[in-house]
Motif scaffolding. Structure first.
Motif, PDB file in Angstrom:
ATOM      1  N   ASN A 211       3.774   0.775  -4.961  1.00 18.28           N
ATOM      2  CA  ASN A 211       2.677   0.984  -4.028  1.00 18.28           C
ATOM      3  C   ASN A 211       1.336   1.075  -4.739  1.00 18.28           C
ATOM      4  OD1 ASN A 211       4.848   3.015  -1.931  1.00 18.28           O
ATOM      5  ND2 ASN A 211       4.550   0.824  -1.948  1.00 18.28           N
ATOM      6  N   GLY A 212       0.373   1.726  -4.142  1.00 17.11           N
ATOM      7  CA  GLY A 212      -0.991   1.683  -4.642  1.00 17.11           C
ATOM      8  C   GLY A 212      -1.167   2.299  -6.014  1.00 17.11           C
ATOM      9  N   GLY A 213      -2.311   2.016  -6.594  1.00 16.06           N
ATOM     10  CA  GLY A 213      -2.669   2.586  -7.888  1.00 16.06           C
ATOM     11  C   GLY A 213      -4.147   2.908  -7.939  1.00 16.06           C
TER      12      GLY A 213
ATOM     13  N   SER B 284       2.425   6.126  -6.332  1.00 16.47           N
ATOM     14  CA  SER B 284       2.523   4.701  -6.661  1.00 16.47           C
ATOM     15  C   SER B 284       3.913   4.129  -6.456  1.00 16.47           C
ATOM     16  CB  SER B 284       2.076   4.458  -8.105  1.00 16.47           C
ATOM     17  OG  SER B 284       0.689   4.690  -8.241  1.00 16.47           O
ATOM     18  N   GLY B 285       4.891   4.964  -6.098  1.00  9.66           N
ATOM     19  CA  GLY B 285       6.187   4.398  -5.754  1.00  9.66           C
ATOM     20  C   GLY B 285       7.330   4.975  -6.555  1.00  9.66           C
ATOM     21  N   THR B 286       8.452   4.244  -6.516  1.00 12.95           N
ATOM     22  CA  THR B 286       9.665   4.707  -7.178  1.00 12.95           C
ATOM     23  C   THR B 286      10.557   3.527  -7.500  1.00 12.95           C
ATOM     24  OG1 THR B 286      11.587   6.179  -6.949  1.00 12.95           O
ATOM     25  CG2 THR B 286      10.859   5.057  -4.971  1.00 12.95           C
TER      26      THR B 286
ATOM     27  N   SER C 224       0.820  -1.211   0.000  1.00  8.74           N
ATOM     28  CA  SER C 224       0.000   0.000   0.000  1.00  8.74           C
ATOM     29  C   SER C 224       0.850   1.255   0.000  1.00  8.74           C
ATOM     30  CB  SER C 224      -0.912   0.010   1.225  1.00  8.74           C
ATOM     31  OG  SER C 224      -0.167   0.277   2.401  1.00  8.74           O
ATOM     32  N   THR C 225       0.243   2.340  -0.485  1.00  2.69           N
ATOM     33  CA  THR C 225       0.911   3.639  -0.480  1.00  2.69           C
ATOM     34  C   THR C 225       1.158   4.119   0.941  1.00  2.69           C
ATOM     35  OG1 THR C 225       0.043   4.286  -2.637  1.00  2.69           O
ATOM     36  CG2 THR C 225       0.637   6.068  -1.128  1.00  2.69           C
ATOM     37  N   ALA C 226       0.216   3.875   1.844  1.00  2.00           N
ATOM     38  CA  ALA C 226       0.391   4.317   3.232  1.00  2.00           C
ATOM     39  C   ALA C 226       1.626   3.676   3.847  1.00  2.00           C
ATOM     40  CB  ALA C 226      -0.854   3.981   4.054  1.00  2.00           C
ATOM     41  N   THR C 227       1.809   2.366   3.614  1.00  2.00           N
ATOM     42  CA  THR C 227       2.987   1.695   4.140  1.00  2.00           C
ATOM     43  C   THR C 227       4.246   2.202   3.463  1.00  2.00           C
ATOM     44  OG1 THR C 227       1.697  -0.284   4.645  1.00  2.00           O
ATOM     45  CG2 THR C 227       4.076  -0.547   4.510  1.00  2.00           C
ATOM     46  N   GLY C 228       4.177   2.434   2.169  1.00  2.00           N
ATOM     47  CA  GLY C 228       5.325   2.957   1.448  1.00  2.00           C
ATOM     48  C   GLY C 228       5.769   4.301   1.991  1.00  2.00           C
ATOM     49  N   ARG C 229       4.823   5.153   2.302  1.00  2.00           N
ATOM     50  CA  ARG C 229       5.162   6.461   2.860  1.00  2.00           C
ATOM     51  C   ARG C 229       5.773   6.322   4.253  1.00  2.00           C
ATOM     52  NH1 ARG C 229      -0.380   9.371   0.665  1.00  2.00           N
ATOM     53  NH2 ARG C 229       0.508  10.147  -1.312  1.00  2.00           N
ATOM     54  N   ALA C 230       5.253   5.381   5.028  1.00  2.00           N
ATOM     55  CA  ALA C 230       5.823   5.152   6.356  1.00  2.00           C
ATOM     56  C   ALA C 230       7.261   4.658   6.242  1.00  2.00           C
ATOM     57  CB  ALA C 230       4.972   4.143   7.125  1.00  2.00           C
TER      58      ALA C 230
END
Length: 447
Positions: A224-226, A418-420, A205-211
């Protein structure tokens, strides 16, 4: 002792429980990985490739066993789960071949500069539940073949799957090169914040990715999310377009990273498209697949309820069925607007929300909106529209006239929320390595 419980998405019965790793076990695993890494990096590339090839063969040999556990924990049908397992084996085979020939570049001038790829060191891999074997094999294969060691944490929604994969792979690598820990977000946070982590690869998830981005000093690789859009032009066959939309929205109960999440439909073909999409949804509902668990079902239904409360119409589905399990029907939402959560957030369920547009340009502008940048699909008979769309869409992958598919070994870079970084393909080998430049001058020796 904290336990991870897993319940069947099909009948809600307890599948089993596993003890979560402790803080001391996390520290020990990272220390072991650090100690094992130099010897593994010094192993000839061809030998590392042979080990990954052996891992692929082991996964193929246990494909049915792995698929059974995936089905039990996630609800994914056995045949589809087995396809995912075999896709993981194929990815391992791909990296077994590509790893030993991964190379740098050289420049020739008055001296020689050459660029040498070197492993980053200790890789923490956090993998998801929706395609657990395929995703894990990609990250693990690319990391290991390039000389990294890995500490892997599978999703707490499929820990038995992760541990079985670890058992299958263990004999292919030296001690300490590949370790697997079971745990939830707390264990994941401990891993990514460890000073021993050189690269963190996370699919989720995007939330976890940001954390993760806020707590780790390691190199980050995030898929992450889309909120992937589908843009339907007025010159396509509406029945075919509806089939594509249903395939994109309902496959694996909508629980794919690149699922169709929002549909922008030219109003000129609205009636036949929506009628065909509803018929498709009813067909998918005749053989339903559950969501991963009831907690996720509650989230998906909340997205749908928000849309209906804001004026959308649930033409098919849209309600939680009676009975055990985490089932949720394929759902078609009409009369959607951009402010609804289903149009601007990731739903990750079997929901096809449709927003009408008056022109291709209007639909393209809507499809370009939002914070996510994973993928997008355009259905059009116009080459000019297709060219404008793939240039304009701010996503890592643009698919024209097919919601799924692609060339073997393809790669993409997600953008925005969505990530990197490259998450697969040959380019993943570049992510797993760092480059050393050697400037080799001519010595001035005594005569």
């Amino acid at each position: 002792m904290h336990a991870i419980d897993v319940h069947s998405p099909r009948d809600s019965q307890l599948v089993g429980w596993l003890p979560a790793a402790t803080a001391s076990e996390v520290a020990a695993a990272m220390s072991t990985a650090r100690s094992a890494q130099p010897a593994w990096a010094a192993t000839p590339a061809a030998e590392r490739g042979a080990a990954v090839r052996a891992a692929a063969a082991a996964v193929r040999e246990r494909a049915s066993d792995l698929a059974t556990v995936v089905e039990t924990e996630t609800g994914r049908p056995f045949a589809s789960a087995r396809e995912g397992v075999l896709a993981g084996a194929s990815t391992l085979e791909q990296y077994a071949e590509l790893g030993p020939v991964h190379r740098g570049r050289s420049l020739l001038g008055s001296a020689v500069d050459f660029m040498v790829p070197e492993p980053r060191g200790v890789v923490v891999a956090l993998t998801p539940w929706n395609d657990p074997i395929a995703v894990a094999c990609g990250l693990l294969g690319a990391a290991l073949v390039t000389g990294n060691v890995v500490v892997h944490k599978p999703s707490e929604r499929c820990p038995h799957t992760g541990l079985l994969l670890a058992t299958v792979l263990r004999s292919c690598f030296p001690d300490g090169v590949l370790q697997t820990l079971v745990g939830d977000g707390e264990i994941g946070a401990a891993l990514v914040s460890s000073a021993e982590a050189d690269l963190v690869a996370h699919v989720g998830s995007t939330a976890t990715g940001r954390a993760i981005a806020g707590s780790s000093t390691a190199k980050l690789l995030l898929e992450n999310g889309g909120n992937d859009p589908l843009l339907v032009d007025d010159d396509v066959d509406p029945v075919w377009a509806a089939q594509q939309a249903a395939l994109g929205a309902f496959t694996n109960a909508g629980q794919l990273c690149t699922s169709v999440e929002r549909i922008y439909l030219h109003k000129a073909i609205a009636t036949p498209f929506i009628e065909a999409l509803c018929e498709q949804a009813r067909t998918w509902n005749a053989d339903p697949q559950p969501l991963v668990d009831t907690r996720h079902r509650e989230f998906v239904h909340a997205q749908v309820a928000d849309a209906v409360g804001a004026g959308a119409s649930a033409l098919v589905g849209g309600s939680i069925p009676d009975g055990p399990g985490a089932y949720y029907p394929a759902t078609v939402l009409a009369d959607c607007s951009g402010a609804m959560k289903v149009m601007c957030e990731e739903t990750f369920g079997p929901v096809a929300p449709v927003q009408l547009v008056s022109s291709f340009d209007e639909g393209l502008a809507e499809a370009c909106s939002g914070d996510y940048g994973l993928a997008a699909t355009v259905l059009t008979g116009s080459m000019e529209h297709a060219q404008r769309a793939w240039r304009a869409l701010p996503v890592g992958t643009v698919k024209v006239n097919a919601v799924f598919g692609g060339a073997p070994g393809g790669a993409a870079q997600p953008r925005g929320a969505s990530g990197t970084g490259y998450g697969y393909g040959p380019e993943l080998l570049d992510e797993m390595t760092t480059t050393k430049v050697v400037h080799l001058g001519v010595p001035n020796v005594r005569s």
